[in-house]
Motif scaffolding. Structure first.
Motif, PDB file in Angstrom:
ATOM      1  N   ALA A   1       0.052  15.084 -14.062  1.00  0.00           N
ATOM      2  CA  ALA A   1       1.466  14.734 -14.128  1.00  0.00           C
ATOM      3  C   ALA A   1       2.102  14.923 -12.763  1.00  0.00           C
ATOM      4  CB  ALA A   1       2.181  15.612 -15.157  1.00  0.00           C
ATOM      5  N   GLY A   2       2.736  13.859 -12.243  1.00  0.00           N
ATOM      6  CA  GLY A   2       3.374  13.945 -10.947  1.00  0.00           C
ATOM      7  C   GLY A   2       4.285  12.763 -10.694  1.00  0.00           C
ATOM      8  N   THR A   3       4.978  12.774  -9.571  1.00  0.00           N
ATOM      9  CA  THR A   3       5.953  11.732  -9.272  1.00  0.00           C
ATOM     10  C   THR A   3       5.316  10.364  -9.100  1.00  0.00           C
ATOM     11  OG1 THR A   3       7.468  13.304  -8.236  1.00  0.00           O
ATOM     12  CG2 THR A   3       7.722  11.000  -7.619  1.00  0.00           C
ATOM     13  N   ALA A   4       4.182  10.294  -8.396  1.00  0.00           N
ATOM     14  CA  ALA A   4       3.601   8.997  -8.033  1.00  0.00           C
ATOM     15  C   ALA A   4       3.230   8.171  -9.260  1.00  0.00           C
ATOM     16  CB  ALA A   4       2.394   9.196  -7.137  1.00  0.00           C
ATOM     17  N   ALA A   5       2.454   8.737 -10.168  1.00  0.00           N
ATOM     18  CA  ALA A   5       1.949   7.987 -11.315  1.00  0.00           C
ATOM     19  C   ALA A   5       2.647   8.342 -12.621  1.00  0.00           C
ATOM     20  CB  ALA A   5       0.447   8.224 -11.459  1.00  0.00           C
ATOM     21  N   VAL A   6       3.503   9.359 -12.609  1.00  0.00           N
ATOM     22  CA  VAL A   6       4.100   9.968 -13.812  1.00  0.00           C
ATOM     23  C   VAL A   6       2.997  10.665 -14.596  1.00  0.00           C
ATOM     24  CG1 VAL A   6       5.472   9.672 -15.906  1.00  0.00           C
ATOM     25  CG2 VAL A   6       5.962   8.290 -13.883  1.00  0.00           C
TER      26      VAL A   6
ATOM     27  N   SER B   1       6.260  33.021  15.617  1.00  0.00           N
ATOM     28  CA  SER B   1       7.423  33.509  14.875  1.00  0.00           C
ATOM     29  C   SER B   1       8.153  32.313  14.290  1.00  0.00           C
ATOM     30  CB  SER B   1       8.363  34.294  15.800  1.00  0.00           C
ATOM     31  OG  SER B   1       8.799  33.468  16.865  1.00  0.00           O
ATOM     32  N   SER B   2       9.069  32.587  13.361  1.00  0.00           N
ATOM     33  CA  SER B   2       9.831  31.505  12.755  1.00  0.00           C
ATOM     34  C   SER B   2      10.630  30.753  13.812  1.00  0.00           C
ATOM     35  CB  SER B   2      10.793  32.064  11.708  1.00  0.00           C
ATOM     36  OG  SER B   2      10.082  32.706  10.675  1.00  0.00           O
ATOM     37  N   SER B   3      10.768  29.470  13.604  1.00  0.00           N
ATOM     38  CA  SER B   3      11.527  28.635  14.517  1.00  0.00           C
ATOM     39  C   SER B   3      13.021  28.963  14.432  1.00  0.00           C
ATOM     40  CB  SER B   3      11.300  27.163  14.166  1.00  0.00           C
ATOM     41  OG  SER B   3      12.027  26.303  15.009  1.00  0.00           O
ATOM     42  N   THR B   4      13.735  28.659  15.508  1.00  0.00           N
ATOM     43  CA  THR B   4      15.198  28.772  15.485  1.00  0.00           C
ATOM     44  C   THR B   4      15.851  27.423  15.205  1.00  0.00           C
ATOM     45  OG1 THR B   4      15.290  28.424  17.879  1.00  0.00           O
ATOM     46  CG2 THR B   4      15.210  30.708  17.092  1.00  0.00           C
ATOM     47  N   ASN B   5      15.101  26.331  15.418  1.00  0.00           N
ATOM     48  CA  ASN B   5      15.625  24.977  15.229  1.00  0.00           C
ATOM     49  C   ASN B   5      14.789  24.221  14.198  1.00  0.00           C
ATOM     50  OD1 ASN B   5      17.282  25.733  17.314  1.00  0.00           O
ATOM     51  ND2 ASN B   5      16.538  24.207  18.777  1.00  0.00           N
ATOM     52  N   TYR B   6      15.465  23.355  13.434  1.00  0.00           N
ATOM     53  CA  TYR B   6      14.780  22.581  12.394  1.00  0.00           C
ATOM     54  C   TYR B   6      15.388  21.188  12.319  1.00  0.00           C
ATOM     55  CZ  TYR B   6      13.071  27.147  10.966  1.00  0.00           C
ATOM     56  OH  TYR B   6      12.483  28.382  10.965  1.00  0.00           O
ATOM     57  N   LYS B   7      14.632  20.272  11.729  1.00  0.00           N
ATOM     58  CA  LYS B   7      15.140  18.927  11.451  1.00  0.00           C
ATOM     59  C   LYS B   7      14.862  18.595   9.988  1.00  0.00           C
ATOM     60  CE  LYS B   7      14.854  15.572  14.508  1.00  0.00           C
ATOM     61  NZ  LYS B   7      16.264  15.098  14.683  1.00  0.00           N
ATOM     62  N   PHE B   8      15.922  18.199   9.276  1.00  0.00           N
ATOM     63  CA  PHE B   8      15.816  17.724   7.894  1.00  0.00           C
ATOM     64  C   PHE B   8      15.918  16.198   7.929  1.00  0.00           C
ATOM     65  CE2 PHE B   8      17.329  16.211   3.890  1.00  0.00           C
ATOM     66  CZ  PHE B   8      16.812  17.051   2.934  1.00  0.00           C
ATOM     67  N   MET B   9      15.000  15.527   7.232  1.00  0.00           N
ATOM     68  CA  MET B   9      15.008  14.064   7.224  1.00  0.00           C
ATOM     69  C   MET B   9      14.748  13.528   5.815  1.00  0.00           C
ATOM     70  SD  MET B   9      13.137  12.897  10.773  1.00  0.00           S
ATOM     71  CE  MET B   9      13.886  11.271  10.613  1.00  0.00           C
ATOM     72  N   ILE B  10      15.184  12.295   5.587  1.00  0.00           N
ATOM     73  CA  ILE B  10      14.812  11.551   4.379  1.00  0.00           C
ATOM     74  C   ILE B  10      14.392  10.164   4.815  1.00  0.00           C
ATOM     75  CG2 ILE B  10      15.486  10.691   2.112  1.00  0.00           C
ATOM     76  CD1 ILE B  10      17.734  12.743   2.060  1.00  0.00           C
ATOM     77  N   ILE B  11      13.177   9.766   4.430  1.00  0.00           N
ATOM     78  CA  ILE B  11      12.696   8.405   4.660  1.00  0.00           C
ATOM     79  C   ILE B  11      12.302   7.818   3.306  1.00  0.00           C
ATOM     80  CG2 ILE B  11      11.964   8.809   7.044  1.00  0.00           C
ATOM     81  CD1 ILE B  11       9.107   9.193   6.053  1.00  0.00           C
ATOM     82  N   CYS B  12      12.284   6.492   3.223  1.00  0.00           N
ATOM     83  CA  CYS B  12      12.048   5.826   1.940  1.00  0.00           C
ATOM     84  C   CYS B  12      11.020   4.712   2.090  1.00  0.00           C
ATOM     85  CB  CYS B  12      13.344   5.231   1.397  1.00  0.00           C
ATOM     86  SG  CYS B  12      14.690   6.408   1.187  1.00  0.00           S
ATOM     87  N   SER B  13      10.207   4.544   1.047  1.00  0.00           N
ATOM     88  CA  SER B  13       9.124   3.570   1.088  1.00  0.00           C
ATOM     89  C   SER B  13       9.025   2.821  -0.244  1.00  0.00           C
ATOM     90  CB  SER B  13       7.796   4.290   1.374  1.00  0.00           C
ATOM     91  OG  SER B  13       6.701   3.411   1.301  1.00  0.00           O
ATOM     92  N   PRO B  14       9.128   1.480  -0.230  1.00  0.00           N
ATOM     93  CA  PRO B  14       8.971   0.734  -1.485  1.00  0.00           C
ATOM     94  C   PRO B  14       7.536   0.823  -1.989  1.00  0.00           C
ATOM     95  CG  PRO B  14       9.062  -0.777   0.374  1.00  0.00           C
ATOM     96  CD  PRO B  14       9.332   0.593   0.932  1.00  0.00           C
ATOM     97  N   VAL B  15       7.388   1.037  -3.295  1.00  0.00           N
ATOM     98  CA  VAL B  15       6.053   1.176  -3.879  1.00  0.00           C
ATOM     99  C   VAL B  15       5.971   0.390  -5.175  1.00  0.00           C
ATOM    100  CG1 VAL B  15       5.560   3.407  -2.820  1.00  0.00           C
ATOM    101  CG2 VAL B  15       6.697   3.334  -5.039  1.00  0.00           C
ATOM    102  N   GLN B  16       4.731   0.102  -5.568  1.00  0.00           N
ATOM    103  CA  GLN B  16       4.458  -0.567  -6.837  1.00  0.00           C
ATOM    104  C   GLN B  16       3.890   0.440  -7.818  1.00  0.00           C
ATOM    105  OE1 GLN B  16       1.999  -3.635  -4.750  1.00  0.00           O
ATOM    106  NE2 GLN B  16       3.163  -5.083  -5.999  1.00  0.00           N
ATOM    107  N   ALA B  17       3.498  -0.068  -8.975  1.00  0.00           N
ATOM    108  CA  ALA B  17       2.863   0.790  -9.964  1.00  0.00           C
ATOM    109  C   ALA B  17       1.660   1.470  -9.337  1.00  0.00           C
ATOM    110  CB  ALA B  17       2.437  -0.028 -11.176  1.00  0.00           C
ATOM    111  N   TYR B  18       1.473   2.734  -9.667  1.00  0.00           N
ATOM    112  CA  TYR B  18       0.414   3.529  -9.056  1.00  0.00           C
ATOM    113  C   TYR B  18      -0.840   3.424  -9.926  1.00  0.00           C
ATOM    114  CZ  TYR B  18      -1.674   7.494  -6.568  1.00  0.00           C
ATOM    115  OH  TYR B  18      -2.491   8.301  -5.825  1.00  0.00           O
ATOM    116  N   TYR B  19      -1.765   2.558  -9.508  1.00  0.00           N
ATOM    117  CA  TYR B  19      -3.017   2.402 -10.249  1.00  0.00           C
ATOM    118  C   TYR B  19      -4.104   3.199  -9.546  1.00  0.00           C
ATOM    119  CZ  TYR B  19      -0.598  -1.525 -12.440  1.00  0.00           C
ATOM    120  OH  TYR B  19       0.304  -2.309 -13.102  1.00  0.00           O
TER     121      TYR B  19
ATOM    122  N   LYS C   1       0.864  -1.180   0.000  1.00  0.00           N
ATOM    123  CA  LYS C   1       0.000   0.000   0.000  1.00  0.00           C
ATOM    124  C   LYS C   1       0.898   1.227   0.000  1.00  0.00           C
ATOM    125  CE  LYS C   1      -4.060  -2.067   2.169  1.00  0.00           C
ATOM    126  NZ  LYS C   1      -5.047  -1.978   3.282  1.00  0.00           N
ATOM    127  N   PHE C   2       0.573   2.191  -0.842  1.00  0.00           N
ATOM    128  CA  PHE C   2       1.476   3.326  -1.060  1.00  0.00           C
ATOM    129  C   PHE C   2       1.817   4.031   0.253  1.00  0.00           C
ATOM    130  CE2 PHE C   2       2.809   7.563  -2.156  1.00  0.00           C
ATOM    131  CZ  PHE C   2       3.583   7.372  -3.294  1.00  0.00           C
TER     132      PHE C   2
END
Length: 350
Positions: A295-300, A149-167, A22-23
């Motif tokens: 047009a987008g990343t998930a389904a092209v 107000s704008s934050s003084t601290n931030y967190k940058f992250m990258i997570i990954c998820s296996p996916v199939q064809a987007y139907y 599941k996506f």
């Protein structure tokens, strides 16, 4: 860049059914993160995927300082892993961050962190048509304070998820004439989390009427077509592709710009200009509207089979040799290293 890597002691990949995904619900063994404190980004690290803890006063919860990206990695028949135009995602997340007064993330941190993360979790990138690894970089405000107000601290992250064809199944859309996705001077061009939250309610109302997505229009007059759901949108009138120009309201989609460049290279006429609702309705009535697609990343490319506007419904004809299917196959063949990449779009993980 000093990158601290902590590898998992036990992979969970053997418990994953890659034939029934599941996506966006299953995640790989590792994640990348880097904190912004005292005016600078700290030492980035990769560690086992796990929950993260925040103080209830973290500003992301109160003022919505959050931006993200969506990318994919593909594995070819030689077990090589490829990204598709990652430079565009790296530039865009910083453009989004700037609009929300968040610090830019260094390019070298982004690419080294992403490369090492994908090398660690390479087995999660499955071969075969339709298989890919969805990559979600994001930045959130983490300062413990509820002042507006704008934050003084931030967190940058990258997570990954296996996916199939987007139907997505059959997609029909309702053209918006009340709610808006974005407005001039706003954050429509940014991948800000709040943009998506604000779209869910109108999308639910459309779904109750039998439509899978909303086709957004300009906020001022609702006379001009802009985006379909969370995707850029194209219209084929006779043999010309039409799409709205990017602006401060419209996301500069990586797939969108790739479609335009590819279509023009193949001799397909493309017009990037404001597209009126009345123009598309008239083309549909005359039988000249041959295709619509998101047009987008998930389904092209996600074909749109019909639309409604102010109670009037239109179905699109079934066309042979559609632009949508031709362009989608051509771009996915480039992504999967099955075709020549004359545009220099592929990026090899090595």
């Amino acid at each position: 860049m000093a990158l601290h890597i902590e590898k998992t002691t036990k992979s969970k990949i053997s418990s994953v059914d890659f034939n029934n995904l599941k996506f966006g619900q299953i995640f790989t063994d590792h994640m990348f993160e880097c904190d912004y404190e005292n005016g600078q980004w700290q030492t980035p690290k990769i560690r086992p995927y796990q929950p993260i803890a925040f103080d209830p006063s973290a500003k992301v919860f109160h003022y919505g300082q959050a931006v993200f990206e969506g990318m994919k990695a593909y594995k070819d028949d030689n077990n090589d892993v490829w990204l598709f135009r990652p430079d565009q995602n790296q530039e865009r997340i910083n453009k989004s961050a700037e609009r929300l007064d968040m610090p830019a993330f260094p390019k070298e941190y982004f690419f080294e962190g992403l490369t090492e993360l994908l090398k660690l979790d390479k087995d999660w990138v499955q071969k075969g048509e339709g298989n890919s690894l969805y990559i979600r970089p994001f930045v959130i405000a983490t300062e413990n304070c509820v002042s507006a107000s704008s934050s003084t601290n931030y967190k940058f992250m990258i997570i990954c998820s296996p996916v199939q064809a987007y139907y997505a199944g059959e997609v029909r859309v309702e053209i918006a004439d009340k709610y808006s996705r974005s407005a001039n001077g706003g954050v429509g061009y940014a991948k800000a989390a709040g943009n998506y939250a604000a779209s869910f309610y109108p999308a639910k109302l459309a779904a109750q009427q039998g439509y899978q997505q909303v086709l957004w229009t300009d906020a001022s007059t609702h006379e001009y077509l802009e985006e379909a759901g969370t995707m850029n949108v194209f219209f084929r009138v006779n043999d010309t592709l039409l799409t709205a120009p990017t602006s401060e309201r419209i996301l500069d989609g990586v797939t969108r710009k790739s479609i335009i460049q590819f279509a023009e290279d193949k001799g397909i006429k493309v017009e990037v200009r404001p597209v009126k609702v009345s123009e598309i309705v008239e083309a549909a009535k005359k039988g000249e509207l041959l295709e619509m697609f998101g047009a987008g990343t998930a389904a092209v490319i996600s074909p749109i089979l019909g639309f409604a506007h102010k109670g009037e419904k239109f179905e699109l004809p079934k066309v042979e040799n559609s632009y949508a299917s031709f362009i989608k196959k051509s771009i996915t063949d480039i992504q999967r290293n099955l075709a020549e990449d004359k545009f220099g779009w592929r990026y090899k993980i090595q």
